[in-house]
Design an enzyme around this catalytic site. Sequence first.
Site, PDB file in Angstrom:
ATOM      1  N   CYS A  18       0.965  -1.147   0.031  1.00 48.47           N
ATOM      2  CA  CYS A  18      -0.058  -0.001  -0.061  1.00 48.47           C
ATOM      3  C   CYS A  18       0.727   1.211  -0.018  1.00 48.47           C
ATOM      4  O   CYS A  18       2.198   1.100  -0.384  1.00 48.47           O
ATOM      5  CB  CYS A  18      -1.107  -0.145   1.188  1.00 48.47           C
ATOM      6  SG  CYS A  18      -0.241   0.180   2.845  1.00 48.47           S
ATOM      7  N   ASN A  41       2.062   1.369   4.427  1.00 44.45           N
ATOM      8  CA  ASN A  41       2.524   0.165   5.041  1.00 44.45           C
ATOM      9  C   ASN A  41       2.201   0.128   6.588  1.00 44.45           C
ATOM     10  O   ASN A  41       3.119  -0.493   7.345  1.00 44.45           O
ATOM     11  CB  ASN A  41       4.081  -0.367   4.755  1.00 44.45           C
ATOM     12  CG  ASN A  41       4.401  -2.010   5.253  1.00 44.45           C
ATOM     13  OD1 ASN A  41       5.218  -2.117   5.670  1.00 44.45           O
ATOM     14  ND2 ASN A  41       3.484  -2.710   5.026  1.00 44.45           N
ATOM     15  N   CYS A  96      -1.537   0.734   7.330  1.00 41.64           N
ATOM     16  CA  CYS A  96      -3.031   0.404   7.533  1.00 41.64           C
ATOM     17  C   CYS A  96      -3.318  -0.638   6.788  1.00 41.64           C
ATOM     18  O   CYS A  96      -3.741  -1.720   7.396  1.00 41.64           O
ATOM     19  CB  CYS A  96      -3.756   1.970   7.055  1.00 41.64           C
ATOM     20  SG  CYS A  96      -3.400   3.245   7.991  1.00 41.64           S
ATOM     21  N   ARG A  97      -3.326  -0.550   5.077  1.00 41.06           N
ATOM     22  CA  ARG A  97      -4.027  -1.548   4.599  1.00 41.06           C
ATOM     23  C   ARG A  97      -3.247  -2.916   4.384  1.00 41.06           C
ATOM     24  O   ARG A  97      -3.532  -4.064   4.748  1.00 41.06           O
ATOM     25  CB  ARG A  97      -4.306  -0.999   3.249  1.00 41.06           C
ATOM     26  CG  ARG A  97      -5.359  -0.157   3.280  1.00 41.06           C
ATOM     27  CD  ARG A  97      -5.695   0.635   1.936  1.00 41.06           C
ATOM     28  NE  ARG A  97      -4.408   1.387   1.671  1.00 41.06           N
ATOM     29  CZ  ARG A  97      -4.357   2.369   0.781  1.00 41.06           C
ATOM     30  NH1 ARG A  97      -5.274   2.231  -0.519  1.00 41.06           N
ATOM     31  NH2 ARG A  97      -3.463   2.824   0.596  1.00 41.06           N
ATOM     32  N   ASP A 136      -8.281   3.936   1.325  1.00 44.36           N
ATOM     33  CA  ASP A 136      -7.192   4.382   2.123  1.00 44.36           C
ATOM     34  C   ASP A 136      -7.996   4.858   3.501  1.00 44.36           C
ATOM     35  O   ASP A 136      -8.771   5.816   3.346  1.00 44.36           O
ATOM     36  CB  ASP A 136      -6.313   5.416   1.525  1.00 44.36           C
ATOM     37  CG  ASP A 136      -5.082   5.685   2.666  1.00 44.36           C
ATOM     38  OD1 ASP A 136      -5.213   5.391   3.691  1.00 44.36           O
ATOM     39  OD2 ASP A 136      -4.020   6.357   2.215  1.00 44.36           O
TER      40      ASP A 136
HETATM   41  P1  4NP Z   1      -1.945   2.838   3.981  1.00 45.51           P
HETATM   42  O1  4NP Z   1      -2.426   4.323   4.584  1.00 45.51           O
HETATM   43  O2  4NP Z   1      -1.259   3.255   2.659  1.00 45.51           O
HETATM   44  O3  4NP Z   1      -2.952   1.942   4.042  1.00 45.51           O
HETATM   45  O4  4NP Z   1      -0.719   2.234   4.933  1.00 45.51           O
HETATM   46  C1  4NP Z   1      -1.804   5.517   4.649  1.00 45.51           C
HETATM   47  C2  4NP Z   1      -0.522   5.564   5.965  1.00 45.51           C
HETATM   48  C3  4NP Z   1      -0.018   6.400   5.920  1.00 45.51           C
HETATM   49  C4  4NP Z   1       0.067   7.513   5.038  1.00 45.51           C
HETATM   50  C5  4NP Z   1      -0.651   7.524   4.031  1.00 45.51           C
HETATM   51  C6  4NP Z   1      -1.361   6.168   3.727  1.00 45.51           C
HETATM   52  N1  4NP Z   1       0.661   8.562   5.247  1.00 45.51           N
HETATM   53  O5  4NP Z   1       0.727   9.761   4.343  1.00 45.51           O
HETATM   54  O6  4NP Z   1       1.649   8.846   6.041  1.00 45.51           O
END
Ligand code: 4NP
Length: 149
Positions: free
Chosen positions: A8, A11, A13-14, A122
């Site tokens: 994702c 790295n 959340c998803r 997201d």
């Molecule tokens: P993920 O979510 O891609 O599902 O881990 C996010 C977590 C952090 C950020 C963006 C998306 N960030 O911009 O820090």
Amino acid sequence: MKKILMVCLGNICRSPLAEGILKSKVDTSKIEVSSAGTGGWHVGELPDPRSIEVAQQHGLDITNQRGKQFSTYDFEIYDHIFVMDNSNYRDVVKLATSASEKEKVQLILEETHPGKKLDVPDPYYGGDQGFENVYTMLEEACEKIAARL
Ligand code: 4NP
């Protein structure tokens, strides 16, 4: 040993959820499952507390995971690279250096909705319900992946 990578943006959340869910459905002595983010902001960090919580509610412990950033080297290590959304797909495929590397990359929701090119939304900026929603989508997709492996 088959090797699967979940990817994702952050790295946290998803993809940590996807890693934890798929690991719970396969024989991890035969199939390696890991995750990474296209961005490097959260390298070395634990998953987001909301992902840890939703995993826990479903009986999974993902607190052994730490953030990693996707690199071109991962194309050599992994057999399948499942990305969470179309933006991740573009970012990962941009780094591929051959058709066979590009072919390793697949949107994870193509498992449950073939041809639709759907994103796992997201949940980072939303509320807890977003994480439960993501969990459900990933649970269904990982069930299909595990059945095929
Ligand atoms: P993920 O979510 O891609 O599902 O881990 C996010 C977590 C952090 C950020 C963006 C998306 N960030 O911009 O820090």
